[in-house]
Enzyme design. Structure first.
Site, PDB file in Angstrom:
ATOM      1  N   TRP B 325     -15.589 -39.773 -46.774  1.00 50.31           N
ATOM      2  CA  TRP B 325     -15.608 -41.153 -46.252  1.00 50.31           C
ATOM      3  C   TRP B 325     -16.625 -41.263 -45.111  1.00 50.31           C
ATOM      4  O   TRP B 325     -17.261 -42.306 -44.931  1.00 50.31           O
ATOM      5  CB  TRP B 325     -14.206 -41.523 -45.748  1.00 50.31           C
ATOM      6  CG  TRP B 325     -14.140 -42.848 -45.034  1.00 50.31           C
ATOM      7  CD1 TRP B 325     -13.982 -44.073 -45.611  1.00 50.31           C
ATOM      8  CD2 TRP B 325     -14.215 -43.082 -43.626  1.00 50.31           C
ATOM      9  NE1 TRP B 325     -13.960 -45.046 -44.655  1.00 50.31           N
ATOM     10  CE2 TRP B 325     -14.100 -44.476 -43.420  1.00 50.31           C
ATOM     11  CE3 TRP B 325     -14.365 -42.261 -42.514  1.00 50.31           C
ATOM     12  CZ2 TRP B 325     -14.128 -45.056 -42.151  1.00 50.31           C
ATOM     13  CZ3 TRP B 325     -14.401 -42.843 -41.251  1.00 50.31           C
ATOM     14  CH2 TRP B 325     -14.287 -44.213 -41.088  1.00 50.31           C
ATOM     15  N   HIS B 326     -16.789 -40.172 -44.348  1.00 51.45           N
ATOM     16  CA  HIS B 326     -17.700 -40.215 -43.201  1.00 51.45           C
ATOM     17  C   HIS B 326     -19.162 -40.288 -43.617  1.00 51.45           C
ATOM     18  O   HIS B 326     -20.001 -40.749 -42.860  1.00 51.45           O
ATOM     19  CB  HIS B 326     -17.483 -38.995 -42.294  1.00 51.45           C
ATOM     20  CG  HIS B 326     -16.201 -39.057 -41.535  1.00 51.45           C
ATOM     21  ND1 HIS B 326     -15.013 -38.607 -42.059  1.00 51.45           N
ATOM     22  CD2 HIS B 326     -15.910 -39.534 -40.305  1.00 51.45           C
ATOM     23  CE1 HIS B 326     -14.052 -38.791 -41.174  1.00 51.45           C
ATOM     24  NE2 HIS B 326     -14.559 -39.355 -40.110  1.00 51.45           N
ATOM     25  N   GLY B 327     -19.468 -39.804 -44.807  1.00 48.77           N
ATOM     26  CA  GLY B 327     -20.858 -39.860 -45.224  1.00 48.77           C
ATOM     27  C   GLY B 327     -21.123 -39.001 -46.429  1.00 48.77           C
ATOM     28  O   GLY B 327     -20.324 -38.116 -46.775  1.00 48.77           O
TER      29      GLY B 327
END
Lengths: 160, 492
Positions: B325-327
Site C-alpha cells: 500500500w505504501h508504494g
C-alpha cells in the site's frame, strides 16, 4: 469591575431568561444576537457555545498578529513565493516595508536570539558538553576552538 | 499547500471564520468546506481534482445502488465492482509502472523480451488515503453499519475533507458521516485540543523530523557504505524517530485542525515505540491503517477463526499488502513481510509460553488481546517488558531500513555496514544524539500528559490561548531548520 458585573448579570439574569424562553425555532441561529467575549474572558464560561467559537477566532487572530510582528521576514518570504502572481507582486513591497519597520523597532531580535542559541547547540562538540560539566578543554584549546569557528570534526556540514 | 506554511495559516483563518459563520446553514457549510478542500487539493495540482470528484461520485453512486439492491448476491456484486474500481484507480496510478517493469524483466529472462507500453504516470497526492476511505464507505453501507447517503455533498465532504485528505488519518465513514448530520459545535475542550495538537504536530515535524532528516538520515541513507556501524545505527534510530515525528506530526495537525472546525477524529498514533510486542506496536502505529486492514482485509480473509496455519497466512497477506500500500517497490514489500514474519513468530512464541502472569500485555490489532509472561514479581515483569520493548523497537528499526532505503541493494549495503564498527564515528554529535535520545524517551512519558495539557489550556482566556498559539509557533519557527520539507507520507 465592569467585566465582573457583566458576567454576574449574564449568569444571574440573561442566561436564566434565555433558558426559560428556550430557543426561538422561527429564527435562524444567526439572527440571535450573541455576546462577543471581551479579551481575557474565559471561553466557554456560559452555556452558549458561541463564546468558544469567537474566542477561538480571537486566539487565531492574536497568533497571526504575533507572527506578523515577530516573524515579519516570514511574510517577506511568503510574498516572494507568491511573487509570480499579481497578488504576490503587490504584496511583496508591503511585506518588505513591514519587515523594515519591525527591524527598526527591534521586534526581529527575539527570533534571532533564539536561532543563535539553537545554532550554538547544533554545533556543540562533545568537548563543549564536557566543559559544561567541568571536564572540558583548557582555556587555550577552548580559545583556539572558538577562533576556528563553530565547526567540529563531527559535523556533517564539513563533508559537504 | 503544506500545513507548516503561512499560506496554510491564512487559508485556515479564512476557512475557520466562514465555516463557523455558516454553522446554522448545514448545506451551505458543507458546500463551503468541499470547495475549500478542493482549493487545498488543487494547490498541488488542479488536474487531479477531477479524479477526487470522480472517486467521490463513484462511491456515492455505489452506496446508493448497494442500498437499493434487493438480494444479497446483487449487493455483493455491486460492492465487488465498487472495490475493483477503487483499487483499479489506485493500481493504475500507483502500480502500473512497477508491474509493467517486473513483467518486462520476467519476459526478458524467459527470452521473450517485448517493448512494454510504459507511461509516465504522475502519482496524485493522497490517492491511497481517499481510495481507502471510499472503499470503507461502500463496504460499511453493505454491512449496514451506516445508511447509504442520500446527500452527495456528505460523501464528497467525507472523501475530500482537507485536514485528512493528503496524508490521513484514514477516517471511517461510520465515524465521520454521523457528525455531518448534527449542527457542528465547538466547545472549549475542542479549542484547547486543536491548539495543543497543532503545536505538537508542528514541533514534531518542523523541529525533530526536519533536523534528523537534514543532518543525519538523508546523508547516511544516500551513501550507507561511507559510514561506520555506529553512524548507521544512529541513523536508523534517527529515521525511526523522523518518520514517527513526520507522520504523527501531520496526523496531530490534521486532528487539531478538524477539531477547530468542530469534527472529532480518532488518534492515529499512541507512543508506538513503547510497545513491548509487534502486536502492541500495530495498535499504536498508524492506527487508522492497521484497523482498516484488520476490518476490510484480515477479517474478511477469515482472521484467526480457521486454525493456526490459516491465521498465519492471513497475517502474512495482510502485512505484505499493507507494505505494498505504501508504494510499488520491493523494499515496501519486504518491510511488510518482515512485520508479517515477526508477528507470526511472536504468535508462535506466545502459543508455547505459559499464559499465566502478565509480563507482556500485547494488544492485538489482528485478533483479541493476548498476555504472556514469566513469573509474577513486579521487577521481573518490568524486566520482561523492557526486554520486549527493546526487541520490538529493534525489529521495527530493521524493517525501517528496507522502508527508507533507495533500493534493495542499498538496504543490503546498509545491513552489511551495521556490523562493521571499525570506521570513524562522524555523525554522533551531541545535538543529534540528544535529539534521538530525548525523542525516544518521550515515548515513555505518562499517556495522560497530553489530556492534562489540554485540560489546563481549556480553562484559559482567549488572550492566553492566542499567546500560547502565537508564541508557540514563533518558537518552533525559530528553532526549526530553514525551509519546509514535504511530509514523508505525501508520496504514499
Amino acid at each position: 469591575m465592569s467585566s465582573f458585573a457583566l458576567a454576574f448579570r449574564r449568569k444571574s439574569f440573561l442566561d436564566r431568561v434565555l433558558a426559560a424562553e428556550g430557543p426561538d425555532r422561527t429564527q435562524s441561529a444567526d439572527a440571535v444576537p450573541r455576546p462577543i467575549p471581551p479579551v481575557g474572558q474565559r471561553i466557554g464560561e456560559v452555556a452558549d457555545r458561541s463564546p468558544a467559537r469567537r474566542a477561538a477566532l480571537l486566539a487565531l487572530l492574536i497568533a497571526a498578529a504575533l507572527l506578523a510582528v515577530f516573524n515579519s521576514e516570514g511574510l517577506v518570504s511568503t510574498a516572494r513565493d507568491l511573487a509570480e502572481s499579481r497578488l504576490g507582486r503587490s504584496l511583496l513591497p508591503v511585506a518588505e516595508r513591514w519587515d523594515d519597520a519591525m527591524e527598526r523597532v527591534g521586534a526581529k531580535r527575539l527570533m534571532a536570539s533564539v536561532r543563535g542559541l539553537v545554532l550554538d547547540a547544533q554545533y556543540a562538540s562533545w568537548s563543549d558538553v564536557a566543559a559544561v560539566f567541568g571536564a572540558g578543554d583548557d582555556p587555550i584549546t577552548a580559545k583556539r576552538r572558538t577562533d576556528d569557528g563553530p565547526y567540529t570534526s563531527s559535523m556533517p556540514g564539513e563533508r559537504r | 499547500m503544506l500545513f507548516p506554511t503561512l499560506q496554510f495559516g491564512a487559508f485556515f483563518l479564512v476557512v475557520f471564520a466562514i465555516a463557523w459563520e455558516l454553522r446554522a446553514r448545514p448545506e451551505g457549510r458543507k458546500t463551503f468546506l468541499v470547495a475549500a478542500s478542493y482549493v487545498f487539493y488543487g494547490a498541488w495540482d488542479w488536474r487531479f481534482a477531477g479524479l477526487l470528484a470522480a472517486s467521490s461520485l463513484i462511491n456515492y453512486a455505489a452506496g446508493r445502488l448497494v442500498s437499493v439492491a434487493s438480494g444479497d448476491r446483487d449487493k455483493k456484486i455491486l460492492v465487488a465492482i465498487a472495490v475493483a474500481i477503487n483499487l483499479g484507480i489506485l493500481g493504475f496510478f500507483k502500480y502500473y509502472g512497477f508491474f509493467l517493469e517486473q513483467l518486462g524483466e520476467l519476459l526478458a529472462r524467459g527470452g521473450m523480451a517485448r517493448d512494454m507500453p510504459f507511461l509516465e504516470v504522475i502519482l496524485p497526492i493522497g490517492i491511497s488515503f481517499f481510495t481507502f476511505q471510499g472503499i470503507s464507505y461502500v463496504v460499511d453501507v453493505y454491512r449496514k453499519e451506516i445508511p447509504a447517503e442520500t446527500n452527495p455533498l456528505d460523501v464528497f465532504l467525507y472523501i475530500s475533507f482537507f485536514p485528512q485528505l493528503v496524508a490521513g488519518p484514514i477516517v471511517r465513514a461510520a465515524d465521520f458521516l454521523p457528525q455531518l448530520k448534527a449542527e457542528p459545535e465547538l466547545d472549549r475542550e475542542m479549542v484547547a485540543k486543536g491548539i495543543v495538537l497543532i503545536l505538537l504536530g508542528l514541533f514534531k515535524k518542523m523541529v525533530i523530523a526536519n533536523y534528523l532528516a537534514t543532518l543525519l538520515v538523508d546523508d547516511v541513507f544516500f551513501a550507507p557504505d561511507a559510514y561506520s556501524g555506529p553512524d548507521l545505527l544512529l541513523a536508523v534510530y534517527g529515521y525511526a524517530i523522523q518518520i514517527y515525528c513526520d507522520f504523527s506530526g501531520y496526523s496531530d495537525i490534521a486532528i487539531g485542525v478538524a477539531a477547530l472546525l468542530g469534527y472529532h477524529f480518532k488518534p492515529n498514533f499512541l507512543q508506538p515505540y513503547r510497545s513491548a510486542s509487534l502486536r502492541e506496536f500495530w495498535r499504536r502505529w498508524h492506527i487508522s491503517l492497521s484497523t482498516w486492514l484488520r476490518d476490510y482485509l484480515y477479517k474478511p480473509l477469515g482472521g484467526s477463526r480457521h486454525g493456526t496455519v490459516t491465521t498465519y497466512r492471513n497475517v502474512m497477506i495482510t502485512m505484505v499488502l499493507g507494505g505494498l500500500w505504501h508504494g510499488a517497490n520491493w523494499t515496501f514489500l519486504i518491510w511488510g513481510a518482515i512485520h508479517g514474519v515477526a508477528l507470526v513468530i511472536e504468535r508462535m512464541i506466545l502459543a508455547v509460553l505459559p499464559a499465566s502472569g502478565s509480563g507482556v500485555v500485547a494488544g492485538d490489532s489482528f485478533g483479541g488481546a493476548v498476555s504472556a509472561g514469566w513469573g509474577s514479581a513486579p521487577s521481573r515483569e518490568a524486566l520482561v517488558r523492557a526486554f520486549g520493548v527493546l526487541v520490538t523497537f529493534n525489529v521495527v528499526c530493521l524493517a525501517w531500513i528496507f522502508f527508507r532505503a533507495e533500493s534493495l541493494d542499498y538496504a543490503l549495503l546498509y545491513l552489511q555496514g551495521l556490523v562493521d564498527w571499525s570506521g570513524p564515528v562522524e555523525m554522533a554529535t551531541p545535538f543529534l544524539v540528544a535529539l534521538v535520545a530525548v525523542s525516544l524517551a518521550a515515548h515513555f512519558l505518562p499517556e495522560d500528559l497530553l489530556p492534562g495539557a489540554i485540560a489546563w489550556l481549556e480553562d484559559r482566556s482567549a488572550l492566553t490561548l492566542g499567546a500560547v498559539l502565537g508564541f508557540g509557533i514563533l518558537l518552533i519557527w525559530a528553532i526549526a531548520p530553514e525551509g519546509v520539507a514535504p511530509f514523508i507520507y505525501f508520496q504514499f
